[in-house]
Design a protein around this motif. Sequence first.
Motif, mmCIF file in Angstrom:
data_model
loop_
_atom_site.group_PDB
_atom_site.id
_atom_site.type_symbol
_atom_site.label_atom_id
_atom_site.label_comp_id
_atom_site.label_asym_id
_atom_site.label_seq_id
_atom_site.Cartn_x
_atom_site.Cartn_y
_atom_site.Cartn_z
ATOM 1 N N ILE A 29 -1.355 -3.649 5.141
ATOM 2 C CA ILE A 29 -1.281 -3.644 6.607
ATOM 3 C C ILE A 29 -2.390 -4.499 7.241
ATOM 4 C CG2 ILE A 29 -1.881 -2.037 8.488
ATOM 5 C CD1 ILE A 29 0.216 -0.159 7.498
ATOM 6 N N MET A 75 13.995 -2.164 4.591
ATOM 7 C CA MET A 75 13.472 -1.076 3.765
ATOM 8 C C MET A 75 13.946 0.273 4.309
ATOM 9 S SD MET A 75 9.613 -0.691 2.549
ATOM 10 C CE MET A 75 9.159 0.239 1.166
ATOM 11 N N LEU A 85 -1.307 4.277 1.339
ATOM 12 C CA LEU A 85 -1.019 4.162 -0.098
ATOM 13 C C LEU A 85 0.137 3.215 -0.402
ATOM 14 C CD1 LEU A 85 -1.440 7.877 -1.253
ATOM 15 C CD2 LEU A 85 -3.071 5.991 -1.513
ATOM 16 N N MET A 86 0.156 2.736 -1.629
ATOM 17 C CA MET A 86 1.087 1.727 -2.171
ATOM 18 C C MET A 86 0.642 0.359 -1.646
ATOM 19 S SD MET A 86 5.211 1.851 -2.359
ATOM 20 C CE MET A 86 6.114 0.351 -2.693
ATOM 21 N N ARG A 145 9.328 9.255 -4.794
ATOM 22 C CA ARG A 145 8.635 9.928 -5.897
ATOM 23 C C ARG A 145 7.998 11.252 -5.447
ATOM 24 N NH1 ARG A 145 6.328 5.724 -3.666
ATOM 25 N NH2 ARG A 145 4.083 5.454 -3.421
ATOM 26 N N GLY A 154 2.097 4.114 7.419
ATOM 27 C CA GLY A 154 3.091 3.351 6.657
ATOM 28 C C GLY A 154 3.717 4.274 5.632
ATOM 29 N N ALA A 155 4.219 5.399 6.129
ATOM 30 C CA ALA A 155 4.563 6.526 5.251
ATOM 31 C C ALA A 155 5.891 6.349 4.512
ATOM 32 C CB ALA A 155 4.577 7.809 6.070
ATOM 33 N N GLY A 156 6.742 5.392 4.920
ATOM 34 C CA GLY A 156 7.995 5.109 4.203
ATOM 35 C C GLY A 156 8.947 6.285 4.218
ATOM 36 N N ASP A 188 5.151 5.149 10.985
ATOM 37 C CA ASP A 188 5.724 3.959 10.350
ATOM 38 C C ASP A 188 6.380 3.122 11.439
ATOM 39 O OD1 ASP A 188 6.463 3.470 7.078
ATOM 40 O OD2 ASP A 188 7.443 2.180 8.542
ATOM 41 N N ILE A 189 6.506 1.811 11.184
ATOM 42 C CA ILE A 189 7.190 0.938 12.151
ATOM 43 C C ILE A 189 8.669 0.767 11.808
ATOM 44 C CG2 ILE A 189 5.238 -0.435 12.996
ATOM 45 C CD1 ILE A 189 6.014 -2.553 10.834
ATOM 46 N N CYS A 212 7.085 10.409 1.119
ATOM 47 C CA CYS A 212 6.817 11.104 -0.153
ATOM 48 C C CYS A 212 5.416 11.725 -0.181
ATOM 49 C CB CYS A 212 7.046 10.184 -1.350
ATOM 50 S SG CYS A 212 6.094 8.666 -1.357
ATOM 51 N N HIS A 213 4.418 10.998 0.315
ATOM 52 C CA HIS A 213 3.058 11.561 0.289
ATOM 53 C C HIS A 213 2.899 12.674 1.325
ATOM 54 C CE1 HIS A 213 2.410 7.424 -1.434
ATOM 55 N NE2 HIS A 213 2.030 8.220 -2.395
ATOM 56 N N VAL A 239 5.418 4.509 15.193
ATOM 57 C CA VAL A 239 4.179 3.994 15.794
ATOM 58 C C VAL A 239 3.630 2.887 14.901
ATOM 59 C CG1 VAL A 239 1.746 4.564 16.250
ATOM 60 C CG2 VAL A 239 3.528 6.162 16.947
ATOM 61 N N ASP A 240 3.208 1.798 15.536
ATOM 62 C CA ASP A 240 2.518 0.722 14.827
ATOM 63 C C ASP A 240 1.043 1.110 14.717
ATOM 64 O OD1 ASP A 240 1.069 -1.674 14.218
ATOM 65 O OD2 ASP A 240 2.728 -2.864 15.007
ATOM 66 N N PHE A 241 0.503 1.008 13.521
ATOM 67 C CA PHE A 241 -0.909 1.322 13.274
ATOM 68 C C PHE A 241 -1.827 0.621 14.291
ATOM 69 C CE2 PHE A 241 -4.795 -0.339 11.208
ATOM 70 C CZ PHE A 241 -5.454 0.849 10.951
HETATM 71 N N1 SAH Z 1 3.441 4.675 1.763
HETATM 72 C C1 SAH Z 1 4.828 4.606 1.333
HETATM 73 C C2 SAH Z 1 5.540 3.317 1.788
HETATM 74 C C3 SAH Z 1 4.822 2.028 1.409
HETATM 75 S S1 SAH Z 1 5.690 0.577 1.921
HETATM 76 C C4 SAH Z 1 4.909 4.788 -0.155
HETATM 77 O O1 SAH Z 1 3.864 4.768 -0.813
HETATM 78 O O2 SAH Z 1 6.014 4.981 -0.703
HETATM 79 C C5 SAH Z 1 4.763 0.127 3.361
HETATM 80 C C6 SAH Z 1 5.219 0.839 4.619
HETATM 81 O O3 SAH Z 1 4.339 0.448 5.678
HETATM 82 C C7 SAH Z 1 6.626 0.479 5.078
HETATM 83 O O4 SAH Z 1 7.343 1.670 5.295
HETATM 84 C C8 SAH Z 1 6.398 -0.276 6.390
HETATM 85 O O5 SAH Z 1 7.435 -0.094 7.336
HETATM 86 C C9 SAH Z 1 5.084 0.315 6.880
HETATM 87 N N2 SAH Z 1 4.297 -0.536 7.797
HETATM 88 C C10 SAH Z 1 4.078 -1.864 7.703
HETATM 89 N N3 SAH Z 1 3.304 -2.294 8.720
HETATM 90 C C11 SAH Z 1 3.007 -1.195 9.482
HETATM 91 C C12 SAH Z 1 2.233 -0.991 10.675
HETATM 92 N N4 SAH Z 1 1.631 -2.010 11.293
HETATM 93 N N5 SAH Z 1 2.138 0.261 11.170
HETATM 94 C C13 SAH Z 1 2.765 1.311 10.552
HETATM 95 N N6 SAH Z 1 3.512 1.168 9.423
HETATM 96 C C14 SAH Z 1 3.634 -0.065 8.888
#
Ligand code: SAH
Length: 242
Positions: free
Chosen positions: A134, A12, A128-129, A47, A71-73, A92-93, A76-77, A111-113
Motif C-alpha cells: 500500500i 480481486m 498483511l500479505m 485461509r 486491505g483486509a480482502g 478495503d477499497i 481472513c485475518h 475506506v481508502d487507507f
Molecule cells: N490482507 C488480505 C488481502 C491482501 S491483498 C490477505 O492477506 O488475504 C491487498 C488488499 O489491499 C486488497 O484487498 C486491496 O483491495 C486492498 N487495498 C489496496 N490498496 C488499498 C488502500 N489504499 N486502502 C485500503 N485497502 C487497499
Amino acid sequence: MDKLIITSADPMGAAIYDYYKSGKADRLIVRSSMFEDDEIPVKDLFRTFDQMPQLERLALMQAKGRILDVGAGSGCHSLALMGMGKETVAIDISPLSVKVMQERGIDAHLVDFYDESFDARFDTVLMLMNGTGIIGTLDNMGPFFDRIKRLLNEGGSLIIDSSDLSYLYEEEDGSIMIDLADDYYGQIDYQMLYKDIAGEPFDWLYVDYETLAFHAEENGMKCELLSEGEHYDYLARITVRQ
Ligand code: SAH
C-alpha cells in the motif's frame, strides 16, 4: 459478446465474491511489466488460522486492543482475530470484498487507507500479505507514516510484513546485480485481471527490512524485526517513539 471492461473495476473483489458464493472461482491473474503473469489462488485468500504462514499467525497473536485490518480482502485475518475474541475493524477499497466481509459478520468498511476523513484510532494497525504494498513507492513513505501516526492510539503499533526482492536479481555466482540508477528494486507495477475485468494498474512496494526501518526512524517511529520467514520475508512492528 467478448469484451474487456476497463473501469475502476474490482477484479480481486469479483474473485473473492465468486469464491464466497460458490466455493470456486476462475483464475485471478497478476500482471507486471517486470515478470511473467502470475496467479493468486483465490482459495488462499480464504485461509484459516491453521492454514496461515507462521509470520501471519505471529502477527495475529501480537495484535492487541482495538485492531484495524487494512486491505483486509476476504477478511481472513479479521475473522481469525474475532475468533480469538479481539475487537477488529476491517477496511478495503474493493467494494465486493467489503460486501463479502460484511456478510461474514465483520465490521468492514469501504475506506481508502489514505482517506483522512477516516479518523478513528486503534491500538494495532495490521497490514498483511506484503502489507507494505500500500506504500506504493519509496517516495510515499512520508505520507504513509503520517497516516499510520493518525490512526494509532498512544503506545499503539503497526504490524506489517514484506519481502526483500533482491534475490530476484541474484547472479549465478551469488552476487546481486542492481542498477542504482533504476527505481528501488522492490517497486513493482501490477495489474489484476479476473474473467473480463481488468483493474487499474497500481504500484506495489516490497521493501527490505533495513530500508523500512530507516524510513520509520526518519518519520519518528521505532522499528523492530519480529521474525523472518523462509523466503526473504519478514514481520516488523513499528511503534511511535515516546
Ligand atoms: N490482507 C488480505 C488481502 C491482501 S491483498 C490477505 O492477506 O488475504 C491487498 C488488499 O489491499 C486488497 O484487498 C486491496 O483491495 C486492498 N487495498 C489496496 N490498496 C488499498 C488502500 N489504499 N486502502 C485500503 N485497502 C487497499
